[in-house]
Design an enzyme around this catalytic site. Structure first.
Site, mmCIF file in Angstrom:
data_model
loop_
_atom_site.group_PDB
_atom_site.id
_atom_site.type_symbol
_atom_site.label_atom_id
_atom_site.label_comp_id
_atom_site.label_asym_id
_atom_site.label_seq_id
_atom_site.Cartn_x
_atom_site.Cartn_y
_atom_site.Cartn_z
ATOM 1 N N GLY A 195 0.837 -1.192 0.000
ATOM 2 C CA GLY A 195 0.000 0.000 0.000
ATOM 3 C C GLY A 195 0.869 1.237 0.000
ATOM 4 N N GLN A 242 2.920 10.013 1.578
ATOM 5 C CA GLN A 242 4.266 9.436 1.641
ATOM 6 C C GLN A 242 5.165 9.857 0.473
ATOM 7 O OE1 GLN A 242 2.441 5.344 2.423
ATOM 8 N NE2 GLN A 242 4.393 5.156 3.483
ATOM 9 N N CYS A 287 6.086 -0.177 7.540
ATOM 10 C CA CYS A 287 5.763 1.047 6.782
ATOM 11 C C CYS A 287 6.914 1.392 5.850
ATOM 12 C CB CYS A 287 5.521 2.202 7.748
ATOM 13 S SG CYS A 287 5.068 3.754 6.942
ATOM 14 N N LEU A 288 6.596 1.731 4.620
ATOM 15 C CA LEU A 288 7.641 2.083 3.653
ATOM 16 C C LEU A 288 8.372 3.363 4.046
ATOM 17 C CD1 LEU A 288 5.711 1.272 0.361
ATOM 18 C CD2 LEU A 288 7.394 -0.148 1.549
ATOM 19 N N HIS A 336 -4.128 1.706 7.859
ATOM 20 C CA HIS A 336 -2.772 2.254 7.925
ATOM 21 C C HIS A 336 -2.598 3.407 6.932
ATOM 22 C CE1 HIS A 336 1.774 1.718 8.219
ATOM 23 N NE2 HIS A 336 1.666 2.343 7.069
ATOM 24 N N GLU A 337 -3.122 3.202 5.698
ATOM 25 C CA GLU A 337 -2.984 4.249 4.678
ATOM 26 C C GLU A 337 -3.835 5.458 5.009
ATOM 27 O OE1 GLU A 337 -0.433 1.557 3.021
ATOM 28 O OE2 GLU A 337 -0.568 3.742 2.984
ATOM 29 N N HIS A 389 -2.097 7.688 7.265
ATOM 30 C CA HIS A 389 -1.122 8.551 6.572
ATOM 31 C C HIS A 389 -1.792 9.834 6.067
ATOM 32 C CE1 HIS A 389 2.675 6.399 6.544
ATOM 33 N NE2 HIS A 389 2.137 5.312 6.047
HETATM 34 O O1 K2U Z 1 1.914 2.604 3.967
HETATM 35 C C1 K2U Z 1 2.918 1.924 3.829
HETATM 36 O O2 K2U Z 1 4.011 2.276 4.304
HETATM 37 C C2 K2U Z 1 2.819 0.607 3.123
HETATM 38 C C3 K2U Z 1 2.690 -0.532 4.091
HETATM 39 C C4 K2U Z 1 1.257 -1.002 4.031
HETATM 40 C C5 K2U Z 1 0.816 -1.809 5.198
HETATM 41 C C6 K2U Z 1 1.104 -1.432 6.493
HETATM 42 C C7 K2U Z 1 0.640 -2.180 7.563
HETATM 43 C C8 K2U Z 1 -0.105 -3.303 7.325
HETATM 44 C C9 K2U Z 1 -0.380 -3.679 6.031
HETATM 45 C C10 K2U Z 1 0.078 -2.936 4.977
HETATM 46 C C11 K2U Z 1 3.711 -1.576 3.687
HETATM 47 O O3 K2U Z 1 3.350 -2.169 2.470
HETATM 48 S S1 K2U Z 1 3.895 -2.765 4.934
HETATM 49 C C12 K2U Z 1 4.933 -3.921 4.320
HETATM 50 C C13 K2U Z 1 6.300 -3.421 4.052
HETATM 51 C C14 K2U Z 1 6.930 -2.582 4.974
HETATM 52 C C15 K2U Z 1 8.208 -2.131 4.685
HETATM 53 C C16 K2U Z 1 8.824 -2.516 3.523
HETATM 54 C C17 K2U Z 1 8.178 -3.337 2.639
HETATM 55 C C18 K2U Z 1 6.906 -3.794 2.896
HETATM 56 ZN ZN ZN Z 2 3.040 3.434 6.054
#
Ligand code: K2U
Ligand code: ZN
Length: 169
Positions: A46, A51, A92-93, A134-135, A138
Site C-alpha cells: 500500500g 508518503q 511502513c515504507l 494504515h494508509e 497517513h
Molecule cells: O503505507 C505503507 O508504508 C505501506 C505498508 C502497508 C501496510 C502497512 C501495515 C499493514 C499492512 C500494509 C507496507 O506495504 S507494509 C509492508 C512493508 C513494509 C516495509 C517494507 C516493505 C513492505
Molecule cells: Zn506506512
C-alpha cells in the site's frame, strides 16, 4: 512522471493533513500510476499520497501475491468500524526495517472513488483491512510508530536518522 521518492520518518511532511481530491482527472491518474510504480519498487502492499509528498486524499493498494490486483481509493471514508479489535504486526515504507504490533478494528466498510471517479464500496478485514486503516492514517498525518510507546518511538526516530545519514539522504 519521474519515479516518486518515499518520505522517511521523522520527515515532518509525513504529518501533513491531506485535502480531498476535487476532480478525478488525468493529473490524479498520473499520480496514481506513479504511486503504484513507487510502491511496487519498494515491495510494499500500500502507499498513501502523503508518503510521496503529495497532500491529497489518494491511496493505492495491491495485496495480491501476483502483484496484479490494483485498488485505488480516492477520498476514502470508513463508514462502518467493528467493535472487535485485532493486534497484528505492521511495517511502513516510510519507516523501513521497523515492524511492531498495532491494535486496530478487525473489520471496516470503506467508501471511496476509484481511478475513473466511480463509487467504490467494500468491507475489509485481515491484511486489506489493516492496510486501508494504515494508509488512511497517513492521509491525516499519522505514522504507525505513533501507536507505540514514546521510548520505542524515540529509538526508531534515532535509528531512522542514522539510516538517513548512512545513506547520505
Ligand atoms: O503505507 C505503507 O508504508 C505501506 C505498508 C502497508 C501496510 C502497512 C501495515 C499493514 C499492512 C500494509 C507496507 O506495504 S507494509 C509492508 C512493508 C513494509 C516495509 C517494507 C516493505 C513492505
Ligand atoms: Zn506506512
Amino acid at each position: 512522471m519521474s519515479k516518486l521518492t518515499i518520505l522517511r520518518y521523522p520527515d515532518p511532511r509525513l504529518h501533513t493533513i491531506a485535502r480531498p481530491v476535487t476532480e478525478v482527472d488525468d493529473r490524479i491518474r498520473r499520480l496514481v500510476d506513479g504511486m503504484f510504480e513507487a510502491m511496487y519498487a519498494a515491495e510494499g502492499v500500500g502507499l498513501a499520497a502523503t508518503q510521496v509528498d503529495v497532500h491529497e486524499r489518494v491511496i493505492v493498494i495491491d495485496t495480491s501475491d501476483k502483484r496484479d490486483d490494483q485498488l485505488v481509493l480516492i477520498n476514502p471514508e470508513l463508514v462502518l468500524i467493528s467493535d472487535e479489535q485485532v493486534l497484528s504486526e505492521e511495517g511502513c515504507l516510510s519507516v523501513p526495517t521497523v515492524y511492531d504490533k498495532v491494535l486496530r478494528p478487525a473489520r471496516v466498510r470503506v467508501h471511496a472513488l476509484g481511478r475513473e471517479g466511480e463509487r467504490v464500496e467494500f468491507d475489509a478485514e485481515g491484511l486489506l483491512g489493516k492496510c486501508v486503516q494504515h494508509e488512511m492514517d497517513h492521509l491525516v498525518g499519522k505514522v504507525f510508530v505513533e501507536y507505540l510507546s514514546p521510548l520505542k518511538r524515540n529509538r526508531i526516530k534515532t535509528k531512522m536518522l542514522k539510516q538517513a545519514r548512512d545513506e547520505g539522504r
